[in-house]
Motif scaffolding. Structure first.
Motif, PDB file in Angstrom:
ATOM      1  N   LEU A  13       0.833  -1.213   0.000  1.00 51.90           N
ATOM      2  CA  LEU A  13       0.000   0.000   0.000  1.00 51.90           C
ATOM      3  C   LEU A  13       0.863   1.256   0.000  1.00 51.90           C
ATOM      4  O   LEU A  13       0.577   2.217  -0.714  1.00 51.90           O
ATOM      5  CB  LEU A  13      -0.920   0.016   1.219  1.00 51.90           C
ATOM      6  CG  LEU A  13      -2.074  -0.968   1.224  1.00 51.90           C
ATOM      7  CD1 LEU A  13      -2.828  -0.882   2.544  1.00 51.90           C
ATOM      8  CD2 LEU A  13      -3.002  -0.699   0.065  1.00 51.90           C
ATOM      9  N   PHE A  17       0.460   3.314  -3.340  1.00 50.01           N
ATOM     10  CA  PHE A  17      -0.505   4.396  -3.152  1.00 50.01           C
ATOM     11  C   PHE A  17      -0.089   5.437  -2.118  1.00 50.01           C
ATOM     12  O   PHE A  17      -0.811   6.410  -1.908  1.00 50.01           O
ATOM     13  CB  PHE A  17      -1.866   3.815  -2.747  1.00 50.01           C
ATOM     14  CG  PHE A  17      -2.333   2.700  -3.641  1.00 50.01           C
ATOM     15  CD1 PHE A  17      -2.599   2.923  -4.979  1.00 50.01           C
ATOM     16  CD2 PHE A  17      -2.505   1.422  -3.142  1.00 50.01           C
ATOM     17  CE1 PHE A  17      -3.032   1.896  -5.804  1.00 50.01           C
ATOM     18  CE2 PHE A  17      -2.947   0.390  -3.952  1.00 50.01           C
ATOM     19  CZ  PHE A  17      -3.209   0.628  -5.288  1.00 50.01           C
ATOM     20  N   ALA A  19      -0.111   5.034   1.034  1.00 52.10           N
ATOM     21  CA  ALA A  19      -1.008   4.899   2.181  1.00 52.10           C
ATOM     22  C   ALA A  19      -0.384   3.964   3.207  1.00 52.10           C
ATOM     23  O   ALA A  19       0.005   2.856   2.863  1.00 52.10           O
ATOM     24  CB  ALA A  19      -2.363   4.348   1.739  1.00 52.10           C
ATOM     25  N   MET A  25      -6.142   4.359   2.857  1.00 48.29           N
ATOM     26  CA  MET A  25      -6.000   4.414   1.403  1.00 48.29           C
ATOM     27  C   MET A  25      -7.200   5.115   0.780  1.00 48.29           C
ATOM     28  O   MET A  25      -8.347   4.791   1.080  1.00 48.29           O
ATOM     29  CB  MET A  25      -5.881   3.006   0.833  1.00 48.29           C
ATOM     30  CG  MET A  25      -5.591   2.980  -0.647  1.00 48.29           C
ATOM     31  SD  MET A  25      -5.576   1.300  -1.261  1.00 48.29           S
ATOM     32  CE  MET A  25      -7.011   1.347  -2.292  1.00 48.29           C
ATOM     33  N   SER A  27      -9.154   5.312  -2.377  1.00 54.31           N
ATOM     34  CA  SER A  27      -9.294   4.574  -3.633  1.00 54.31           C
ATOM     35  C   SER A  27      -9.618   5.483  -4.818  1.00 54.31           C
ATOM     36  O   SER A  27      -9.330   5.142  -5.957  1.00 54.31           O
ATOM     37  CB  SER A  27     -10.358   3.484  -3.501  1.00 54.31           C
ATOM     38  OG  SER A  27     -11.615   4.041  -3.197  1.00 54.31           O
ATOM     39  N   ALA A  30      -6.187   6.916  -5.851  1.00 60.22           N
ATOM     40  CA  ALA A  30      -5.119   5.911  -5.921  1.00 60.22           C
ATOM     41  C   ALA A  30      -4.459   5.810  -7.293  1.00 60.22           C
ATOM     42  O   ALA A  30      -3.243   5.689  -7.393  1.00 60.22           O
ATOM     43  CB  ALA A  30      -5.661   4.553  -5.494  1.00 60.22           C
ATOM     44  N   ARG A  67     -11.634  -0.901  -3.059  1.00 57.47           N
ATOM     45  CA  ARG A  67     -11.238  -1.472  -1.770  1.00 57.47           C
ATOM     46  C   ARG A  67     -12.292  -2.465  -1.302  1.00 57.47           C
ATOM     47  O   ARG A  67     -13.485  -2.286  -1.564  1.00 57.47           O
ATOM     48  CB  ARG A  67     -11.101  -0.381  -0.705  1.00 57.47           C
ATOM     49  CG  ARG A  67      -9.935   0.504  -0.900  1.00 57.47           C
ATOM     50  CD  ARG A  67      -9.794   1.569   0.157  1.00 57.47           C
ATOM     51  NE  ARG A  67     -10.923   1.717   1.056  1.00 57.47           N
ATOM     52  CZ  ARG A  67     -10.807   1.998   2.343  1.00 57.47           C
ATOM     53  NH1 ARG A  67      -9.647   2.174   2.889  1.00 57.47           N
ATOM     54  NH2 ARG A  67     -11.866   2.143   3.089  1.00 57.47           N
TER      55      ARG A  67
END
Length: 99
Positions: A13, A17, A19, A25, A27, A30, A67
Motif C-alpha cells: 500500500l 498508493f 497509504a 488508502m 481509492s 489511488a 477497496r
C-alpha cells in the motif's frame, strides 16, 4: 479494475498508493499516485498500465481501484469471467462449451 483486500501488505500500500494502511488508502485518488512515488514497485505497475494502454485503442478504460467493502465491490467480482458469483451460474469455459 483493481481490487485491494483488507489483508494486503502495508508495504505494498505504501509503495503503490502512499497509504500507510488499508483504512487510510484513498481509492478515488489511488490511480493518480501509481508511478509518482519513485518506488520500484509503483514504477513497475505504472509501466504495466502504460503498456496495456499503448496496446489498446484510445479511449482506453480508466483504472478503478476498489477497496474491499466498498459499494462498487460487486462490480469487480461480476467482472471475473472464470469465477462463479451469485449472478453467474457458469464459468466462461462452461458457457463456451454449451455454444
Amino acid at each position: 479494475l483493481m481490487w485491494v483486500g483488507r489483508a494486503v501488505d502495508p508495504g505494498i500500500l505504501q509503495s503503490l498508493f502512499g497509504a500507510p494502511s488499508f483504512d487510510q488508502m484513498d481509492s478515488v485518488a489511488a490511480e493518480a499516485v501509481i508511478g509518482t512515488r519513485g518506488d520500484p514497485l509503483s514504477n513497475k505497475v505504472a509501466h504495466i498500465l502504460q503498456q496495456v494502454r499503448a496496446e489498446r485503442p484510445v479511449p482506453y478504460m480508466m483504472l478503478k481501484i476498489i477497496r474491499c467493502g466498498e459499494p462498487s465491490e460487486p462490480r469487480f467480482f461480476a467482472s471475473l469471467i472464470e469465477d462463479r458469483t451469485i449472478g453467474l451460474q457458469s464459468t466462461y469455459t462452461e458457457f463456451l462449451q454449451r455454444m
